[in-house]
Design an enzyme around this catalytic site. Structure first.
Site, PDB file in Angstrom:
ATOM      1  N   ASP A   1       3.749  12.231   2.076  1.00 41.33           N
ATOM      2  CA  ASP A   1       3.792  11.028   1.458  1.00 41.33           C
ATOM      3  C   ASP A   1       2.551  10.365   1.214  1.00 41.33           C
ATOM      4  O   ASP A   1       1.906   9.916   1.602  1.00 41.33           O
ATOM      5  CB  ASP A   1       4.147   9.631   2.730  1.00 41.33           C
ATOM      6  N   SER A  14       0.093   0.089   1.067  1.00 42.37           N
ATOM      7  CA  SER A  14       0.307   1.196   1.206  1.00 42.37           C
ATOM      8  C   SER A  14      -0.649   2.493   0.504  1.00 42.37           C
ATOM      9  O   SER A  14      -1.211   1.825  -0.086  1.00 42.37           O
ATOM     10  CB  SER A  14       1.179   1.811   1.029  1.00 42.37           C
ATOM     11  N   HIS A  41       4.471   7.633  -2.816  1.00 46.15           N
ATOM     12  CA  HIS A  41       5.261   6.377  -3.079  1.00 46.15           C
ATOM     13  C   HIS A  41       4.461   5.697  -3.687  1.00 46.15           C
ATOM     14  O   HIS A  41       5.187   4.872  -4.988  1.00 46.15           O
ATOM     15  CB  HIS A  41       5.401   5.879  -2.217  1.00 46.15           C
TER      16      HIS A  41
END
Length: 511
Positions: A272, A354, A239
């Site tokens: 992910d 992230s 992402h």
């Protein structure tokens, strides 16, 4: 008003020593009061001297008086009439003797008393020897001061130190000089961070045409990644780079400020995970060591490195709060959600962290920081809300398998059981849906689940003995394995429990 020292007051010292029961020579002495002194009057016709009591104020005028005088130095009390012996006569006469620790009081004849026939007791000694020090009074004063000073010791100590500032005997201690080279011990957070930071990058992803990208899905959004190998591959979250994967641009900036353009090698939406490759990668890259996420224990120390809200090279610490936490990083209703059996940590993780590494106390990567529980959004995901101490990382064992597949083929490979699970079911377990996507069968014909005898409506409650409470939990457990692995599923049908062994199949690419 009470104070800390209430009840510790020292009583006043008596003005004169107590009077003994009998005076030398056998004459009875009068018993004075506790606050009275003894003072002789003029000689009487019979040659004796009588004493009367006077107020204690007279004795109080005699400085240095002590309730416990030194026998060798105590002064003789009271004025004495004329005719008292000199020093030599005083020593030769048997009376009066040298005063004891508590001097005697009494009467005697004008020309002598007792066997010595000396003058009246109490005559001042006209001695030639030097005057003796009056230490008894000083000792008593110091004792009383010490008791009272218990409540003001700090102030007196400061006063004493201040008085000694200008003396040669000052007790002031200065700190030693700091070592020229301050070295952090191996295993400390500072040492681990110093070693890992040069291998962590801040990623900036921009969508084609300058619309959206990166963490938070804003133009010029940032995320984090880390060096995976010496060839220049960077491991991060899908992402972080998804919006720039097709026609956008991606760059990676190291902690020393050097920036390199990068390209997306492969992405796995379900896991992910994404892999980048630095263009014109520099030599001497140091990949971070990979740990074993299966050996992680709850309570182990963790260190997270990333760029929360664009603040590059941020280091935070915490512990492993839980293992095998089933997490859907999206809304849980679409096929593009990411599922993981996550490592939960309380290390502060925010948007921008992230894709960054979650390290153990040795500095080995045990996970990829991917999602947070947000109090603001009410769900799991990558919202812009801040950390509340619930962060989730993809176990590195799983991420490594995905990364290797992406580097080889550019496409992810997923293990499957060949059945569609109802993700919205409220049953306690993972319920096989009535039908698949687009009206296809819920159990794929000749697939792994069909071969094991599963049917639509069966509720899977355990995976290799671990409880399964929902569809996301089942998928998270399946994706921790590889195609071809044999697993045991426990399920319920018509109120009865059954077990079946399933050999996992595979699906290539994101659908």
């Amino acid at each position: 008003m009470s104070t800390e020292n209430e009840g510790t007051t020292v009583p006043a010292a008596p003005s004169l020593p107590p009077v003994p029961g009998a005076a030398p020579g056998g004459t009875s002495a009068s018993a004075p009061g506790a606050e009275r002194s003894q003072t002789p009057e003029a000689a009487q016709p019979d040659g004796t001297y009588h004493h009367h009591t006077e107020p204690a104020a007279a004795a109080a005028e005699q400085p240095g008086h002590s309730p416990h005088p030194d026998p060798a130095t105590a002064p003789l009390p009271g004025p004495v009439p004329a005719g008292a012996p000199t020093g030599a006569q005083h020593a030769a006469a048997g009376w009066p003797p040298r005063p004891p620790a508590l001097p005697s009081y009494g009467s005697g004849s004008g020309s002598g008393s007792g066997s010595g026939g000396g003058p009246a007791w109490g005559a001042p000694a006209q001695v030639s020897e030097p005057p003796r020090k009056r230490s008894g009074g000083l000792v008593a004063a110091v004792l009383a001061a010490a008791l009272v000073a218990g409540g003001v010791g700090g102030g007196i100590g400061y006063w004493a130190a201040e008085r000694n500032d200008d003396t040669a005997g000052s007790t002031t201690v200065s700190a030693a000089d700091a070592p020229k080279d301050f070295k952090r011990e191996p295993g400390t957070v500072a040492a681990v961070a110093a070693k890992a930071l040069p291998s962590v990058v801040t990623i900036e992803a921009k969508a084609g045409g300058g619309v959206g990208g990166g963490d938070g899905d804003t133009e010029g959004g940032t995320g984090t990644g880390f060096v995976y190998d010496k060839e220049g591959h960077i491991l991060t979250n899908n992402h972080v780079v998804a919006s720039a994967a097709d026609s956008g641009t991606v760059s990676a900036t190291f902690s020393n400020g050097k920036r390199y353009d990068a390209e997306v090698v492969g992405r796995a939406e379900g896991y992910d995970v994404a892999v980048l490759k630095l263009k014109d990668a520099p030599s001497g890259l140091n990949p971070l060591a990979l740990g074993n996420s299966e050996q992680v224990a709850v309570g182990d120390s963790t260190i997270a490195i990333g760029a929360p809200f664009g603040l590059s090279n941020t280091v935070t610490t915490g512990i492993i709060s839980a293992k095998n936490r089933p997490v859907a990083s999206g809304d849980g209703s679409s096929g593009k959600n990411s599922y993981m059996s996550a490592l939960q940590t309380d290390a502060s993780i925010n948007p921008g962290n992230s894709g960054g590494p979650l390290l153990d106390s040795r500095g080995a990567v045990i996970g990829i920081n991917s999602a947070i529980q947000s109090a603001g959004s009410g769900g799991l995901g990558q919202s812009q809300a801040g950390s509340i101490g619930l962060g989730f990382a993809i176990p590195i064992n799983q991420a490594k398998n995905v990364a290797e597949q992406l580097i080889k083929t550019g496409k992810p490979v997923y293990p499957v059981i060949g059945a569609t699970v109802d993700m919205s079911s409220k049953d306690s377990g993972a319920k096989i849906a009535a039908e698949g996507t687009g009206g296809t069968p819920a159990v794929t014909p000749d697939g792994p689940a069909a071969k094991a005898g599963f049917k639509a409506g069966d509720v899977i409650t355990k995976f290799n003995g671990k409880p399964v409470d929902s569809g996301p939990t089942l998928i998270s457990e399946i994706w921790n394995h590889k195609p071809g692995d044999k697993v045991t599923l426990t399920y319920q049908r018509d109120g009865k429990e059954h077990k079946a062994e399933v050999i996992l199949g595979q699906r290539t690419g994101d659908s």
